[in-house]
Enzyme design. Structure first.
Site, PDB file in Angstrom:
ATOM      1  N   GLU A 148       0.888  -1.099   0.084  1.00  7.74           N
ATOM      2  CA  GLU A 148      -0.001   0.035   0.094  1.00  7.74           C
ATOM      3  C   GLU A 148       0.758   1.152  -0.034  1.00  7.74           C
ATOM      4  O   GLU A 148       1.966   1.153   0.839  1.00  7.74           O
ATOM      5  CB  GLU A 148      -0.959  -0.176   1.208  1.00  7.74           C
ATOM      6  CG  GLU A 148      -1.906   0.871   1.710  1.00  7.74           C
ATOM      7  CD  GLU A 148      -2.771   1.143   0.445  1.00  7.74           C
ATOM      8  OE1 GLU A 148      -3.357   0.216   0.003  1.00  7.74           O
ATOM      9  OE2 GLU A 148      -2.778   2.407  -0.289  1.00  7.74           O
ATOM     10  N   ASN A 212       9.796   3.769  -0.018  1.00  9.60           N
ATOM     11  CA  ASN A 212       9.993   4.630   1.283  1.00  9.60           C
ATOM     12  C   ASN A 212      11.276   5.053   1.442  1.00  9.60           C
ATOM     13  O   ASN A 212      11.628   6.312   1.872  1.00  9.60           O
ATOM     14  CB  ASN A 212       9.256   4.132   2.556  1.00  9.60           C
ATOM     15  CG  ASN A 212       7.930   4.247   2.477  1.00  9.60           C
ATOM     16  OD1 ASN A 212       7.198   5.235   1.430  1.00  9.60           O
ATOM     17  ND2 ASN A 212       7.037   3.697   3.345  1.00  9.60           N
ATOM     18  N   PHE A 253       8.953  16.275  -2.910  1.00  4.31           N
ATOM     19  CA  PHE A 253      10.045  15.924  -1.930  1.00  4.31           C
ATOM     20  C   PHE A 253      11.622  16.384  -1.645  1.00  4.31           C
ATOM     21  O   PHE A 253      12.436  15.706  -1.460  1.00  4.31           O
ATOM     22  CB  PHE A 253      10.033  14.312  -1.867  1.00  4.31           C
ATOM     23  CG  PHE A 253       8.770  13.682  -1.218  1.00  4.31           C
ATOM     24  CD1 PHE A 253       7.684  13.920  -1.557  1.00  4.31           C
ATOM     25  CD2 PHE A 253       9.236  12.809  -0.057  1.00  4.31           C
ATOM     26  CE1 PHE A 253       6.695  13.278  -0.975  1.00  4.31           C
ATOM     27  CE2 PHE A 253       8.125  12.229   0.691  1.00  4.31           C
ATOM     28  CZ  PHE A 253       6.757  12.671   0.335  1.00  4.31           C
ATOM     29  N   CYS A 264       5.718   5.727   8.936  1.00  4.80           N
ATOM     30  CA  CYS A 264       6.471   4.919   7.986  1.00  4.80           C
ATOM     31  C   CYS A 264       7.799   5.215   7.580  1.00  4.80           C
ATOM     32  O   CYS A 264       8.721   4.428   7.868  1.00  4.80           O
ATOM     33  CB  CYS A 264       5.363   4.938   6.685  1.00  4.80           C
ATOM     34  SG  CYS A 264       3.789   4.679   6.804  1.00  4.80           S
TER      35      CYS A 264
HETATM   36  C1  UDX Z   1       4.883   7.988   3.205  1.00  2.32           C
HETATM   37  C2  UDX Z   1       4.777   7.745   1.727  1.00  2.32           C
HETATM   38  O1  UDX Z   1       4.899   8.799   1.039  1.00  2.32           O
HETATM   39  C3  UDX Z   1       3.939   6.490   1.357  1.00  2.32           C
HETATM   40  O2  UDX Z   1       4.019   6.442   0.119  1.00  2.32           O
HETATM   41  C4  UDX Z   1       3.634   5.382   2.334  1.00  2.32           C
HETATM   42  O3  UDX Z   1       2.532   4.734   1.846  1.00  2.32           O
HETATM   43  C5  UDX Z   1       3.692   5.751   3.822  1.00  2.32           C
HETATM   44  O4  UDX Z   1       4.849   6.732   4.036  1.00  2.32           O
HETATM   45  P1  UDX Z   1       3.279   9.515   4.948  1.00  2.32           P
HETATM   46  O5  UDX Z   1       4.060   8.893   5.940  1.00  2.32           O
HETATM   47  O6  UDX Z   1       1.709   9.771   5.047  1.00  2.32           O
HETATM   48  O7  UDX Z   1       3.625   8.553   3.675  1.00  2.32           O
HETATM   49  O8  UDX Z   1       3.888  10.918   4.665  1.00  2.32           O
HETATM   50  P2  UDX Z   1       5.058  11.815   3.576  1.00  2.32           P
HETATM   51  O9  UDX Z   1       3.931  12.544   2.928  1.00  2.32           O
HETATM   52  O10 UDX Z   1       5.656  10.746   2.660  1.00  2.32           O
HETATM   53  O11 UDX Z   1       5.744  12.599   4.472  1.00  2.32           O
HETATM   54  C6  UDX Z   1       6.614  11.852   5.324  1.00  2.32           C
HETATM   55  C7  UDX Z   1       7.406  13.066   6.094  1.00  2.32           C
HETATM   56  O12 UDX Z   1       8.365  13.768   5.040  1.00  2.32           O
HETATM   57  C8  UDX Z   1       6.864  14.100   6.917  1.00  2.32           C
HETATM   58  O13 UDX Z   1       7.114  14.224   8.028  1.00  2.32           O
HETATM   59  C9  UDX Z   1       7.043  15.263   5.943  1.00  2.32           C
HETATM   60  O14 UDX Z   1       6.780  16.296   6.491  1.00  2.32           O
HETATM   61  C10 UDX Z   1       8.332  15.009   5.453  1.00  2.32           C
HETATM   62  N1  UDX Z   1       8.706  15.820   4.303  1.00  2.32           N
HETATM   63  C11 UDX Z   1       7.933  15.312   3.059  1.00  2.32           C
HETATM   64  C12 UDX Z   1       9.698  16.517   4.049  1.00  2.32           C
HETATM   65  O15 UDX Z   1      10.534  16.839   5.171  1.00  2.32           O
HETATM   66  N2  UDX Z   1      10.070  17.246   2.973  1.00  2.32           N
HETATM   67  C13 UDX Z   1       9.443  16.874   1.802  1.00  2.32           C
HETATM   68  O16 UDX Z   1       9.540  17.705   0.620  1.00  2.32           O
HETATM   69  C14 UDX Z   1       8.337  16.035   1.829  1.00  2.32           C
END
Ligand code: UDX
Length: 437
Positions: A148, A212, A253, A264
């Site tokens: 997922e 991830n 990202f 995650c």
């Molecule tokens: C993540 C994956 O994106 C998703 O595909 C997987 O199924 C589960 O893990 P999620 O944990 O919901 O999803 O969050 P995500 O949007 O990936 O952000 C993760 C972390 O990275 C957050 O703390 C966010 O603030 C941080 N982040 C994200 C950054 O610091 N900089 C960025 O440019 C993007």
């Protein structure tokens, strides 16, 4: 199709509701009675945009029900395993207790032709082990791994219209049957030309952890550039824009800041490292330790900036913390950089007052020693420094002139580089971002 979803957390509750919305008959099963009661009453036990509406509409159709009884899985053809795989206490490896318990609990209720479908993120090799368990306990049933990729905050959209589907299928006789069942589950998405990768267990498991790991690496890459920017006077946000225009790199990202957290990315890169070491290939992903270290250094950097901005000590100084969840549009504070920074500042003797649109309750449960307010103006009132740690829309759109009128010192540390630096400076603020001049 009749299906069960074992585990009704961030992943399972959304999956169950979305499957019912797509026309399937779904029972969600979880050991937590209060979660099941809330879901059955059409209430989401956590904040996820769009989920309450979906729960209400799906339960009204009669196609969605919830239970704490594992026997409720009987009669379903497909059984999704969507329980958590948290980090083991004091170790990097994933804790598979819940996955094993879910499969063990399911086996007595499996019938001929049923398919157990793993969705939880697991160390490579787990699916093969569980498949053997299923075959031993219910010879007529099979197992598939179907990772997922949903993001919190966009979970409903990501489940209804995923950007890809991955089936890790058994070899031999069960292969075609498992594929046919999954094709029926995802008929609508497949009809909309969603890309599908049909593969083996190991690849399917690795797709998830490597996705991830890649995302975590991308974030730590830009945060490493922020560290270099900090000693050279460069601006990492412009650097990200400039390299992001290269379509091979892409701008997504690449937001430098206080780093990644959540349920995650942090635990998945650690579990991946632990699994690779078990497999004798620790060196292949040794860089993930650096990715983790860069990420954790950014939290320290924010704490240091607050201390510096207050002349070397935060003791008994009022610090307003804006944001507690690990990212906006979520109430999840698991491994949240924001909460970590708030706790560290509190530990240094600061008089921390924290606010967040959705996650105060979760933060308070873990760290009752912090002070909280639901009102941003109250958090700002008399603050000697302001730290933005989660880029919720309401913080990004704060009016710097209004906020200026509330604080004691107009010092802002933008831990997410989400404010308009020029506008805040113009309004009289001492602005400090991460990796920005
Ligand atoms: C993540 C994956 O994106 C998703 O595909 C997987 O199924 C589960 O893990 P999620 O944990 O919901 O999803 O969050 P995500 O949007 O990936 O952000 C993760 C972390 O990275 C957050 O703390 C966010 O603030 C941080 N982040 C994200 C950054 O610091 N900089 C960025 O440019 C993007």
């Amino acid at each position: 199709m009749k299906m069960s979803v074992i585990g009704c957390g961030y992943l399972g509750a959304v999956h169950a509701a979305c499957m019912a919305e797509l026309g399937h008959e779904v029972v969600g099963i979880d050991v937590d009675q209060s979660k099941i009661d809330a879901l059955a009453a059409g209430q989401a036990p956590f904040f996820e945009p769009g989920l309450p509406e979906l729960l209400r509409s799906a339960t009204a159709t009669g196609r969605l029900s919830f239970s704490t009884d594992p026997a409720a899985a009987k009669g379903s053809q497909v059984h999704f395993v969507a329980v958590g795989t948290p980090q083991k206490k004091g170790e990097n490896a994933a804790d598979l207790t819940y996955v094993d318990a879910a499969v063990d609990g399911l086996i007595p209720f499996l019938s001929e032709g049923d398919l157990v479908v793993g969705k939880s993120t697991v160390p490579v090799g787990t699916a093969a082990r569980l498949a053997a368990k299923v075959k031993a306990g219910a010879p007529g049933a099979d197992l598939a791994w179907n990772p997922e990729f949903l993001r919190e905050g966009f979970a409903v959209k990501d489940t209804i219209s995923p950007d890809r589907l991955v089936y890790g299928l058994p070899g031999g006789e069960g292969h075609a049957h498992a594929k046919a069942l999954l094709d029926e589950v995802y008929a609508i998405a497949l009809g909309n030309d969603t890309p599908l990768v049909v593969t083996d267990y190991a690849t399917a498991e690795l797709v998830k952890v490597s996705a991830n790991a890649f995302l975590a690496t991308k974030i730590s890459f830009i945060n490493a550039m922020a560290e270099i920017a900090e000693v050279t006077g460069a601006d990492v946000t412009q650097l990200a824009d400039a390299i992001g225009f290269d379509s091979r790199i892409g701008r997504k990202f690449l937001n430098a800041g206080v780093g990644f957290g959540g349920g995650c990315l942090p635990k998945d890169i650690r579990a991946f490292t632990a699994r690779a070491e078990e497999l004798g290939r620790g060196e292949s992903v040794a860089f993930l330790k650096e990715v983790d270290a860069i990420n954790l250094r950014r939290r320290q950097r924010v704490v240091d900036l607050v201390v510096e901005s207050l002349g070397g000590s935060v003791f008994q100084k009022k610090v307003a913390v804006l944001g507690l969840s690990f990212k906006p549009d979520s109430d999840d504070v698991r491994d949240s950089p924001a909460l970590d920074v708030a706790v560290q500042l509190n530990g240094l003797g600061a008089d921390v007052i924290a606010t967040d649109p959705e996650s105060i309750r979760n933060a308070q449960r873990l760290h009752p020693q912090l002070s909280f307010t639901e009102n941003t103006a109250d958090a700002l009132a008399g603050a000697e420094a302001v730290v933005i740690l989660t880029e919720w829309k309401e913080f990004r759109e704060l009016d710097p002139a209004w906020a200026f009128g509330l604080v004691e010192n107009a010092i802002v540390i933008d831990g997410r580089n989400c404010l308009d630096m020029a506008a805040w400076r113009e309004a009289g603020w001492t602005y400090q971002g991460l990796g920005r001049p």
